[in-house]
Design an enzyme around this catalytic site. Structure first.
Site, short mmCIF file in Angstrom:
data_model
loop_
_atom_site.label_atom_id
_atom_site.label_comp_id
_atom_site.label_asym_id
_atom_site.label_seq_id
_atom_site.Cartn_x
_atom_site.Cartn_y
_atom_site.Cartn_z
N ARG A 299 3.94 18.40 2.46
CA ARG A 299 4.52 18.34 1.10
C ARG A 299 5.32 19.61 0.83
O ARG A 299 6.27 19.61 0.05
CB ARG A 299 3.40 18.17 0.06
N GLU B 23 6.24 11.18 0.06
CA GLU B 23 5.02 11.97 0.38
C GLU B 23 4.10 12.03 -0.84
O GLU B 23 3.45 13.04 -1.10
CB GLU B 23 5.38 13.35 0.94
N TRP C 282 9.22 1.58 4.51
CA TRP C 282 9.82 2.85 4.06
C TRP C 282 9.74 3.94 5.12
O TRP C 282 9.52 5.09 4.79
CB TRP C 282 9.14 3.40 2.81
N ALA D 129 0.85 -1.20 0.00
CA ALA D 129 0.00 0.00 0.00
C ALA D 129 0.89 1.24 0.00
O ALA D 129 1.30 1.74 1.05
CB ALA D 129 -0.93 0.00 1.22
N GLY E 22 31.50 18.51 -15.61
CA GLY E 22 32.08 17.54 -16.53
C GLY E 22 32.36 16.21 -15.84
O GLY E 22 31.60 15.79 -14.97
#
Ligand code: FAD
Length: 386
Positions: A249, A370, A162, A136, A346
């Protein structure tokens, strides 16, 4: 600490400018020196935690009534931005302390606020936010973690995945199903403590970036907690979790701005030093145009983020759109700017001898957590401004 909600949309106050100056010098002195090592060793930035807590910058959003600094949303953005400018992993300390504790601040009882916001503000423990599960993610309402009422307790069982700062945090806002028949309206929010019996953690994920921020599974095995740890009423947890994201957020947008600013600042210095064809590469128009585009995009993202922060502070009706838009835009811009910064250095930019490759890896997560940027676009399209 700034506490006013009537700040100008597009201009920071003198107090906020002073806050930026002081956080920048603290971040450069106490956090930047460890940023490369924290990334290389994938270790928690303890030095950053100590520096932020010693200076009351670890959770500036906590209201003064609960021993906090009472910083407004824009001041909180500035703190996160300045820490992320030198170390994205460290910026997740103030950002996730807000994410984890905001459900309590928005919907918790007075007792929960006094106990947990106070402990957070005093530096007695960090806060994490447990919404996602193995199956989920974008469809967070499809969660399986269960909380069952048993007398004066709830008993929690399930797995969250997570979870940022898992294991480091003392406090966890946990979303769990209390009524499986009601889908999102059957989800409730709880405060769980690290020391509650039956709480344990998985091995840290091996990630592309933000390697200093531990991301782990959290396991709940018959975790019995007092019923008064319920945040708000039963069945309101998912609404609280979504309301929280409207505000936080913007802190991910702030993290993206900081990472991008760090990369732009580094690249600007580099192109003035690096010589090819007998002159500094900064003298080539092709380089100047890249820097101009990077600065233009960053400033546009900053203005949108600050406007969203003003809306967060006032809890405007269009906050949901602005929170999603700021996170989505600033994170896409951070990915572009950090990639361009690597280009400007570079071959050297592609090595760990320079910080821009770390910044590019760190920027990527801001497009994912989020809510992925696809999910932000779903949120925006459902909440288009009138
Ligand atoms: C480092 C890290 C830290 C995190 N910290 C936390 C935390 O502290 N707390 C927490 O609760 N969670 C946390 N997360 C979880 C994070 O929010 C999720 O990973 C995210 O919401 C995406 O869920 P998913 O990984 O299951 O991807 P999925 O939902 O499986 O998505 C896979 C892909 O499908 C796309 N997709 C899914 N549905 C749709 C749709 N309807 N339309 C278009 N595209 C779609 C997604 O955008 C994505 O590109 C963290 C994740 C990471 C990687």
């Amino acid at each position: 600490m700034a506490g006013s909600s009537d700040f100008d949309f597009f201009r920071t106050s003198e107090e906020q400018d002073m806050l930026r100056t002081s956080v920048r010098s603290l971040a450069e002195a106490k956090i930047a020196p460890f940023a490369a090592e924290v990334d290389e060793q994938a270790r928690f930035p303890q030095e950053a935690r100590e520096a932020l807590e010693a200076n009351d910058l670890h959770a500036v959003h906590v209201p003064e009534a609960y021993d906090g600094s009472g910083a407004d949303a824009l001041s909180t953005v500035i703190v996160i931005e300045e820490v992320a400018r030198v170390c994205a992993s460290s910026s997740l300390i103030p950002a996730v302390n807000k994410l984890g504790s905001l459900p309590v601040q928005l919907s918790g009882s007075e007792e929960l606020k006094t106990k947990y916001l106070g402990a957070l503000a005093r530096g007695e423990g960090m806060f994490s936010y447990c919404l996602s599960e193995p199956d989920a993610g974008s469809d967070a309402a499809g969660m399986k973690t269960r909380a069952v009422r048993d007398g004066d307790s709830y008993v929690l069982n399930g797995v969250k995945r997570w979870i940022t700062n898992a294991g480091q945090s003392q406090f966890y806002t946990v979303l769990a199903v209390t009524d499986p028949d009601k889908r999102s309206k059957g989800i409730s929010a709880f405060v769980v403590e690290k020391d509650d019996q039956g709480v344990s953690f998985g091995a840290p994920e091996k990630k592309l970036g933000i390697k200093g921020s531990p991301t782990r599974e959290v396991y709940f095995d018959n975790v019995r907690i007092p019923a008064d740890r319920l945040i708000g009423a039963e069945g309101t947890g998912f609404a609280t979790a979504m309301k929280t994201l409207d505000h936080t957020r913007i802190t991910i947008a702030a993290q993206a701005l900081g990472i991008a600013q760090g990369a732009l600042d580094y690249a600007k210095g580099y192109v003035n030093e690096r010589k090819q064809f007998g002159k500094a590469i900064a003298e080539f128009q092709g380089i100047q145009f890249m820097l101009a585009d990077m600065a233009m995009k960053l400033e546009a993202a900053r203005q949108l983020t600050y406007a969203a922060a003003a809306k967060s502070e006032r809890v405007d009706a269009d906050l949901t759109f602005f929170g999603a838009a700021a996170k989505c835009f600033a994170s896409d811009v951070a990915m572009e700017i950090t990639t361009d910064a690597v280009q400007l250095l570079g071959g050297y930019g592609y090595t760990r001898d320079y910080p821009v490759e770390r910044m590019m890896r760190d920027a990527k997560i801001t497009q994912i957590y989020e809510g992925t940027n696809q999910v932000q676009r779903i949120v925006m399209s459902r909440n288009l401004p009138a």
